[in-house]
Design an enzyme around this catalytic site. Structure first.
Site: not given
Ligand SMILES: Cc1ncc(C[n+]2csc(CCOP(=O)(O)OP(=O)(O)O)c2C)c(N)n1
Ligand SMILES: [Mg+2]
Length: 656
Positions: A30, A260, A405, A467
């Site tokens: 990334h 990204h 939780e 529950h």
């Molecule tokens: C709980 C969770 N769900 C999904 C993902 C997969 N995932 C990685 S980054 C991302 C979103 C990227 O957007 P952002 O957080 O704004 O990061 P940016 O692209 O701006 O670096 C997702 C959905 C993850 N890492 N964790």
């Protein structure tokens, strides 16, 4: 002290080229976040972060959590430039097997990585736990010894996740003023612009939680500097700095979701040329390192000054002992003598036994600090005579997590990772699913958190199937490195708590009954239970049948074995409070306990978790669906968990 502009700019460029080159070398990764946050990272690490790269474990260092773990190259680059033991060769090995630069930051693998991040939302919630740990310890050891900030870099995805909201809400409530979150507000996630799904005013949301909020241009070093300076000038409220940035800054994909992930070769070349970078990959200029030299010196001096303060402070014997008990995790040598002796007690619920154990140990184990998600009474987790921790008083040991939780689990990870605290957290077992992600991460990070899960079966009763856990013990048993105890009586509960406390390399879940359970009448039951499984009733001669049970069903196995013995049958009863510990025993012991005869395996839950002890010739008696709303005695009849039922099932198996 301000870093010279040319050095800051060289640092930001170094982060950007290292990122595109390392991701290109790996063929995956990334780039967007590191390219977009290069200025933020450079200013934070060179001017604000209090740390000593020579000793990543210095106890009073500032913590930095990259909550958006996918941007790991930002963190690795900053750690390298700051002088941590991460070489250019390590960066070249990004994402390779055995390297110290894995795809997402992993605790314990890379010096300077405070917690494992990647599952969005967890990092910021861990950081709330770390900031809470700081306050708890500062209260006990004084500001001379404990006085640091916790910084977070969080992304859009982090702040979309519910756990971040829960954690931010607690942080605001507790006024954790030394927590500083920088929000990388780039308006982009994987699927495109954030306005696809995210339109609230994040700043107002955090203001409503009680945070102080600033808004800046995340590429303007002066604005970054001012905002971090402001954030550090007051400790009254947690701080959010909303930094508008451009994802993939410097690359042709800037401002789009294409930036990204990884860039194609043409984009990498274009980015390098936009940065006017002509050097070979993984070659850096001295200027980039220069930016971090003053921070290194400052950190070293601050660390040395702290060492001498610590030495002086710990001349007080009580403080020295407290430091050993909390920070160095020293347990009392007479742990077993401190445990309550339940032999003379009337039968009780195992949750009640757990509460007595916590209280019996509290004085001698000051690191034991914990609480419940609004079920402290039901979970029996309150330390008597100790206060509930509040924004104005961190001297207590009872944490009120509210009905949160998920954040509770994540805060526990932050508390334990910070050091100084052995957290225990509690809710009904059925809601363990609400906190499964942090349980998994505690297991992955080898962290000794204790989960107190009460109301562990359909015998919750009238609250009904919503529950009544049926699959939860099995589901917990699937998590590697989590030890799951389902004790049958108070003495097995002692064995479970003892094991949880002695464990240093992973978490422990306790599944405890709501209802009273019979006491196992056996000399030395606690010591025997320490092996995770043992014979409760031996048959007169080689057994024809072995009844294996856990928790509240052990009493039924005992009754059945006795009843069948009276009929001249040879039936052994085995208690298996912790499968993970039992399977760590030598094979001869395991074979001796389980025997060769047919088995009736009884647990008031689904079969999956017990598969390891059920062979084709054996029979499982448990739950095949959900429970029902009724008194627990009626439920025992309805689902065939009476002594008569188990005796009949055992007899059937003997005669089959
Ligand atoms: C709980 C969770 N769900 C999904 C993902 C997969 N995932 C990685 S980054 C991302 C979103 C990227 O957007 P952002 O957080 O704004 O990061 P940016 O692209 O701006 O670096 C997702 C959905 C993850 N890492 N964790
Ligand atoms: Mg984003």
């Amino acid at each position: 002290m301000q870093t010279a502009p040319h050095a800051l700019s060289a640092a930001a460029t170094a982060i950007r080229v290292l990122t595109v080159d390392a991701v290109r070398e790996a063929g995956i990764g990334h780039v967007g976040l590191p390219l977009g946050c290069a200025e933020i990272g450079s200013v934070l690490f060179s001017e604000f972060l209090k740390h000593d790269p020579q000793d990543p474990n210095w106890f009073d260092r500032d913590r930095f959590v990259l909550s958006a773990g996918h941007g790991s190259m930002l963190l690795y680059s900053l750690l390298h430039l700051s002088g941590y033991k991460i070489s250019l060769q390590d960066l070249r090995q990004f994402r390779q097997l055995g390297s110290i630069t894995p795809g997402h930051p992993e605790h314990g693998m890379t010096p300077g990585v405070e917690t494992t991040t990647g599952p969005l939302g967890q990092g910021i919630a861990n950081a709330v736990g770390m900031a809470l740990a700081e306050r708890l310890l500062a209260e006990r050891f004084g500001q001379e010894l404990i006085n640091h900030r916790t910084y977070v870099l969080a992304s859009d995805g982090d702040l979309m996740e519910g756990v971040a909201s829960e954690a931010a809400s607690i942080a605001g409530h507790l006024k954790l003023g030394k927590l500083i979150v920088i929000y990388d507000d780039n308006g982009i996630t994987i699927d495109g612009k954030t306005d696809l799904s995210f339109s609230e005013d994040v700043g107002k949301r955090f203001e409503a939680y009680g945070w102080a909020v600033q808004r800046i241009d995340g590429h303007d070093v002066q604005q970054i500097r001012l905002a971090l300076g402001n954030a550090g000038s007051s400790d009254e409220r947690p701080q959010l700095i909303i930094a508008k940035t451009q994802i993939g800054f410097g690359s042709p994909a800037v401002g789009t979701s294409t930036a990204h992930g990884h860039l194609g070769d043409a984009h990498v070349l274009a980015t390098r040329s936009a940065l006017k970078w002509t050097h070979e990959p993984f070659v850096l200029l001295e200027e980039a390192y220069e930016a971090f030299t003053p921070a290194k010196t400052r950190g070293k001096e601050a660390h040395a000054a702290w060492q001498s303060r610590k030495q002086r402070a710990l001349e007080q014997p009580e403080l020295k002992e407290l430091w050993a008990q909390m920070v160095e995790r020293k347990l009392p040598s007479n742990l077993d003598a401190l445990m309550p002796d339940f032999t003379q007690d009337k039968p009780m619920a195992t949750r009640q036994a757990s509460g007595k154990i916590i209280n019996a140990l509290a004085a001698a184990v000051p690191s034991l600090i914990g609480g419940s998600a609004d079920l402290a009474g039901s979970n029996s987790t309150t330390i008597a005579g100790s206060k509930v921790v509040s924004a104005s008083d961190f001297s207590g040991r009872n944490l009120a997590f509210g009905v949160r939780e998920h954040a509770m689990g994540s805060l526990a990870n932050g508390l334990v990772l910070h050091g100084g605290i052995r957290p225990y957290v509690a809710t009904f077992l059925v809601f363990s699913d609400y906190m499964r992600p942090p349980i998994r991460l505690a297991s992955l990070m080898d962290q000794p958190v204790t989960y107190v899960f009460t109301h562990d079966s359909i015998f919750v009763g009238e609250d009904g199937p919503t529950h009544q856990p049926v699959e939860h013990v099995a589901a917990l048993r699937t998590i590697p490195n989590l030890q799951v105890w389902r004790p049958a009586d108070p003495r097995e509960t002692v064995a479970a708590w003892r094991s949880a406390l002695l464990r240093t390399g992973g978490p422990t879940a306790l599944a405890l009954t709501r209802q009273t359970v019979p006491t196992i009448e056996l000399e030395g039951a606690e010591e025997k239970a320490r092996r995770g499984g043992y014979v409760v009733i031996e048959s007169d001669g080689e057994p024809e049948l072995v009844i294996v049970a856990t928790g509240s069903e052990v009493g039924l196995a005992v009754d059945a074995a006795k009843a069948l013995a009276a009929e001249g049958k040879k039936v052994r009863a085995v208690s298996l409070p912790c499968l993970e510990v039992f399977f760590e025993q030598d094979p001869a012991y395991q074979r001796a306990v389980l025997g060769e005869a047919r088995r009736l395996v009884v647990e008031a839950g689904v079969q999956q978790g017990l598969a390891a002890v059920i062979r084709p010739q054996d029979k499982f008696h448990g739950m095949r669906g959900f429970g029902a709303s009724a008194n627990f005695k009626k439920l025992a009849e309805r689902f065939q968990f009476t002594s008569a039922d188990v005796t009949r099932l055992a007899r059937d198996l003997l005669n089959a």
